[in-house]
Design a protein around this motif. Sequence first.
Motif, PDB file in Angstrom:
ATOM      1  N   GLN A 201      51.046  39.931  27.445  1.00  0.00           N
ATOM      2  CA  GLN A 201      50.913  39.237  28.728  1.00  0.00           C
ATOM      3  C   GLN A 201      49.560  39.524  29.390  1.00  0.00           C
ATOM      4  OE1 GLN A 201      52.919  37.019  30.023  1.00  0.00           O
ATOM      5  NE2 GLN A 201      54.534  37.207  28.473  1.00  0.00           N
ATOM      6  N   LEU A 202      49.035  40.728  29.193  1.00  0.00           N
ATOM      7  CA  LEU A 202      47.742  41.082  29.797  1.00  0.00           C
ATOM      8  C   LEU A 202      46.563  40.415  29.086  1.00  0.00           C
ATOM      9  CD1 LEU A 202      48.246  44.912  30.429  1.00  0.00           C
ATOM     10  CD2 LEU A 202      47.942  43.157  32.186  1.00  0.00           C
ATOM     11  N   GLY A 203      46.752  40.049  27.833  1.00  0.00           N
ATOM     12  CA  GLY A 203      45.645  39.530  27.035  1.00  0.00           C
ATOM     13  C   GLY A 203      44.980  38.310  27.633  1.00  0.00           C
ATOM     14  N   THR A 204      45.743  37.299  28.068  1.00  0.00           N
ATOM     15  CA  THR A 204      45.163  36.042  28.574  1.00  0.00           C
ATOM     16  C   THR A 204      44.381  36.234  29.871  1.00  0.00           C
ATOM     17  OG1 THR A 204      46.906  34.780  27.494  1.00  0.00           O
ATOM     18  CG2 THR A 204      45.692  33.680  29.269  1.00  0.00           C
ATOM     19  N   PRO A 205      44.959  36.864  30.917  1.00  0.00           N
ATOM     20  CA  PRO A 205      44.186  37.039  32.152  1.00  0.00           C
ATOM     21  C   PRO A 205      42.953  37.929  31.966  1.00  0.00           C
ATOM     22  CG  PRO A 205      46.274  38.216  32.290  1.00  0.00           C
ATOM     23  CD  PRO A 205      46.351  37.349  31.091  1.00  0.00           C
ATOM     24  N   ILE A 206      43.027  38.913  31.084  1.00  0.00           N
ATOM     25  CA  ILE A 206      41.852  39.762  30.844  1.00  0.00           C
ATOM     26  C   ILE A 206      40.725  38.936  30.233  1.00  0.00           C
ATOM     27  CG2 ILE A 206      40.978  41.669  29.435  1.00  0.00           C
ATOM     28  CD1 ILE A 206      43.659  43.071  29.856  1.00  0.00           C
ATOM     29  N   SER A 207      41.065  38.099  29.257  1.00  0.00           N
ATOM     30  CA  SER A 207      40.041  37.250  28.646  1.00  0.00           C
ATOM     31  C   SER A 207      39.426  36.308  29.675  1.00  0.00           C
ATOM     32  CB  SER A 207      40.652  36.446  27.497  1.00  0.00           C
ATOM     33  OG  SER A 207      41.148  37.304  26.480  1.00  0.00           O
ATOM     34  N   SER A 208      40.286  35.791  30.556  1.00  0.00           N
ATOM     35  CA  SER A 208      39.782  34.890  31.603  1.00  0.00           C
ATOM     36  C   SER A 208      38.838  35.621  32.547  1.00  0.00           C
ATOM     37  CB  SER A 208      40.954  34.296  32.383  1.00  0.00           C
ATOM     38  OG  SER A 208      41.771  33.504  31.542  1.00  0.00           O
ATOM     39  N   LEU A 209      39.220  36.852  32.935  1.00  0.00           N
ATOM     40  CA  LEU A 209      38.372  37.633  33.833  1.00  0.00           C
ATOM     41  C   LEU A 209      37.012  37.921  33.205  1.00  0.00           C
ATOM     42  CD1 LEU A 209      40.960  40.182  35.298  1.00  0.00           C
ATOM     43  CD2 LEU A 209      39.713  38.433  36.573  1.00  0.00           C
ATOM     44  N   MET A 210      36.987  38.225  31.918  1.00  0.00           N
ATOM     45  CA  MET A 210      35.720  38.462  31.239  1.00  0.00           C
ATOM     46  C   MET A 210      34.840  37.215  31.293  1.00  0.00           C
ATOM     47  SD  MET A 210      35.534  41.586  30.180  1.00  0.00           S
ATOM     48  CE  MET A 210      34.243  41.512  28.956  1.00  0.00           C
ATOM     49  N   GLY A 211      35.481  36.052  31.108  1.00  0.00           N
ATOM     50  CA  GLY A 211      34.730  34.796  31.186  1.00  0.00           C
ATOM     51  C   GLY A 211      34.181  34.539  32.579  1.00  0.00           C
ATOM     52  N   TRP A 212      35.000  34.791  33.614  1.00  0.00           N
ATOM     53  CA  TRP A 212      34.544  34.574  34.992  1.00  0.00           C
ATOM     54  C   TRP A 212      33.379  35.505  35.347  1.00  0.00           C
ATOM     55  CZ3 TRP A 212      35.603  30.226  37.024  1.00  0.00           C
ATOM     56  CH2 TRP A 212      36.833  29.602  36.832  1.00  0.00           C
ATOM     57  N   ILE A 213      33.451  36.742  34.861  1.00  0.00           N
ATOM     58  CA  ILE A 213      32.355  37.680  35.142  1.00  0.00           C
ATOM     59  C   ILE A 213      31.059  37.189  34.510  1.00  0.00           C
ATOM     60  CG2 ILE A 213      31.496  40.013  34.662  1.00  0.00           C
ATOM     61  CD1 ILE A 213      34.367  41.009  35.035  1.00  0.00           C
ATOM     62  N   GLU A 214      31.125  36.684  33.314  1.00  0.00           N
ATOM     63  CA  GLU A 214      29.924  36.145  32.656  1.00  0.00           C
ATOM     64  C   GLU A 214      29.368  34.955  33.433  1.00  0.00           C
ATOM     65  OE1 GLU A 214      28.170  37.313  30.097  1.00  0.00           O
ATOM     66  OE2 GLU A 214      29.514  39.047  30.137  1.00  0.00           O
ATOM     67  N   LEU A 215      30.250  34.094  33.951  1.00  0.00           N
ATOM     68  CA  LEU A 215      29.789  32.955  34.763  1.00  0.00           C
ATOM     69  C   LEU A 215      29.114  33.427  36.045  1.00  0.00           C
ATOM     70  CD1 LEU A 215      32.770  30.445  34.370  1.00  0.00           C
ATOM     71  CD2 LEU A 215      30.449  30.200  33.452  1.00  0.00           C
ATOM     72  N   ILE A 216      29.670  34.475  36.670  1.00  0.00           N
ATOM     73  CA  ILE A 216      29.063  35.015  37.897  1.00  0.00           C
ATOM     74  C   ILE A 216      27.662  35.539  37.600  1.00  0.00           C
ATOM     75  CG2 ILE A 216      29.217  36.896  39.574  1.00  0.00           C
ATOM     76  CD1 ILE A 216      32.259  36.579  39.479  1.00  0.00           C
ATOM     77  N   LYS A 217      27.509  36.263  36.487  1.00  0.00           N
ATOM     78  CA  LYS A 217      26.185  36.784  36.129  1.00  0.00           C
ATOM     79  C   LYS A 217      25.165  35.664  35.946  1.00  0.00           C
ATOM     80  CE  LYS A 217      27.546  41.083  33.777  1.00  0.00           C
ATOM     81  NZ  LYS A 217      27.525  41.801  32.478  1.00  0.00           N
ATOM     82  N   ILE A 218      25.620  34.587  35.265  1.00  0.00           N
ATOM     83  CA  ILE A 218      24.701  33.472  34.994  1.00  0.00           C
ATOM     84  C   ILE A 218      24.370  32.702  36.270  1.00  0.00           C
ATOM     85  CG2 ILE A 218      24.454  31.272  33.775  1.00  0.00           C
ATOM     86  CD1 ILE A 218      26.229  32.529  31.551  1.00  0.00           C
ATOM     87  N   LYS A 219      25.415  32.409  37.073  1.00  0.00           N
ATOM     88  CA  LYS A 219      25.226  31.564  38.255  1.00  0.00           C
ATOM     89  C   LYS A 219      24.419  32.259  39.326  1.00  0.00           C
ATOM     90  CE  LYS A 219      27.777  28.612  41.468  1.00  0.00           C
ATOM     91  NZ  LYS A 219      29.114  28.077  41.848  1.00  0.00           N
ATOM     92  N   PHE A 220      24.672  33.562  39.505  1.00  0.00           N
ATOM     93  CA  PHE A 220      24.002  34.274  40.606  1.00  0.00           C
ATOM     94  C   PHE A 220      22.916  35.239  40.095  1.00  0.00           C
ATOM     95  CE2 PHE A 220      28.262  33.186  42.129  1.00  0.00           C
ATOM     96  CZ  PHE A 220      27.959  32.522  43.308  1.00  0.00           C
ATOM     97  N   ASP A 221      22.575  35.108  38.819  1.00  0.00           N
ATOM     98  CA  ASP A 221      21.553  35.973  38.222  1.00  0.00           C
ATOM     99  C   ASP A 221      21.836  37.448  38.541  1.00  0.00           C
ATOM    100  OD1 ASP A 221      19.350  36.679  36.779  1.00  0.00           O
ATOM    101  OD2 ASP A 221      17.934  36.360  38.431  1.00  0.00           O
ATOM    102  N   ALA A 222      23.063  37.867  38.197  1.00  0.00           N
ATOM    103  CA  ALA A 222      23.555  39.202  38.598  1.00  0.00           C
ATOM    104  C   ALA A 222      23.712  40.137  37.404  1.00  0.00           C
ATOM    105  CB  ALA A 222      24.877  39.054  39.341  1.00  0.00           C
ATOM    106  N   GLU A 223      22.799  40.028  36.440  1.00  0.00           N
ATOM    107  CA  GLU A 223      22.890  40.879  35.258  1.00  0.00           C
ATOM    108  C   GLU A 223      22.810  42.363  35.604  1.00  0.00           C
ATOM    109  OE1 GLU A 223      23.444  40.334  32.120  1.00  0.00           O
ATOM    110  OE2 GLU A 223      23.546  38.147  32.180  1.00  0.00           O
ATOM    111  N   ASP A 224      22.006  42.700  36.607  1.00  0.00           N
ATOM    112  CA  ASP A 224      21.812  44.106  36.960  1.00  0.00           C
ATOM    113  C   ASP A 224      22.526  44.493  38.244  1.00  0.00           C
ATOM    114  OD1 ASP A 224      20.142  44.483  34.740  1.00  0.00           O
ATOM    115  OD2 ASP A 224      18.411  43.695  35.851  1.00  0.00           O
ATOM    116  N   ASP A 225      23.407  43.618  38.734  1.00  0.00           N
ATOM    117  CA  ASP A 225      24.136  43.921  39.973  1.00  0.00           C
ATOM    118  C   ASP A 225      25.174  45.020  39.700  1.00  0.00           C
ATOM    119  OD1 ASP A 225      24.750  42.695  42.876  1.00  0.00           O
ATOM    120  OD2 ASP A 225      26.612  43.329  41.905  1.00  0.00           O
TER     121      ASP A 225
END
Length: 408
Positions: A201-225
């Motif tokens: 049950q944890l597998g799907t939301p964890i994968s989604s969270l990893m994807g959202w974090i990558e989008l945040i880094k790209i959208k807000f240029d937050a690689e070093d945040d």
Amino acid sequence: MNPYQYNTKQAWKVVLIIIAATIGIASLVYSNYLVKSLSQSERTKAEVWAMSTRSIMTMPDVDDEFISFVYAVRDSLTLPAIITDEKDNIIFWRDLDSTKTNIKIEDSTKTNLEYDPSYFQRELIRMKSAHKPILLNLENGEKWSVYYHDSKALRNLKIFPFIQLSLIAIFLVIAYYVFNSIKRSEQNLVWVGMAKEAAHQLGTPISSLMGWIELIKIKFDAEDDQVVNEMERDVTRLEIVADRFSKIGSKPALTNYNVYEVINNFVQYFKIRTSEKISFQIVGETHVEAMLNVPLFDWIIENLLKNAVNAIDTEGTITIVIKENIAKEEIFIDISDTGKGIPKSNFEAVFQPGFTTRQRGWGLGLSLTKRMVRYHKGQIFVKESEVGKGTTFRIVLKSNLNYEPTQV
């Protein structure tokens, strides 16, 4: 399960043991009563046999009908017995080993008794130690002593209760072990199923969270945040937790790791998520290595550190000491806190499933910890603790392991 509930459960076990002991004692007391009654009855028979034997050997000529009656009374006794005179000379005996005795009839008025002297002396000593003699006073002033020992039936009756109770105890121990094994097996199946389902049950939301974090880094240029990076570390941590649960019921591989590095890596992650008023220290040998499954070993350290943090009210220190016992190829990992401590009476109980001192605790942390330590072929125990001053848990690992891992 809080300490009160745990103690209540233990109290019920004590009550059941007391009831079982009472039944056993009652059985022994009643059997002892029967033994005393039968023993008294046998002594009466021995007295009757002694007096009838004296009558036969000393009385003058009487009519045949009376002598036949006396013989019948004498021969009715089935106890091994010996009659001696005042000098311990054997005059007559009854129901001894026929292979060690022989009776010769020289004529119709005289009976010569031959016997194995050593055998009769052994039997006489045995009878003297068994019962007080029955004294017979003859008309000519002589005194005879009658010795006897218990019948086979009475001897069997004396030991029967102990045999019976032993068999019952063995049966109860085996039954308790079997039922406990079945219960533990069923519980293990439930826990394994729940753990694997939780991981799934944890597998799907964890994968989604990893994807959202990558989008945040790209959208807000937050690689070093720093905030985003810590979020990523937490999601990675969730992946590790899910992986832990997925491994329950399986045989994860063990690999050789530096113990200090593994513990230090987890402490660095853990301490920034804990109150700044709690300080962490790692001291000891930095070179020791052991066969570890890092996700599971991190879980062990996490549970112990969480318990230590919960034991500290406001501020304090958690110290981890790593030592090696080269002679025994062992590694000692001592985790100490300056918390409220554990009463000595609960040193073993803290590892029982369901035992907790917190109102909202499940009481599974240390139970799982002990199980995972055993998986690493190690031991864990409360090394020392003092109420109001703190507690030290010790983990013992082998520093050089070559074995097949067991099921978690």
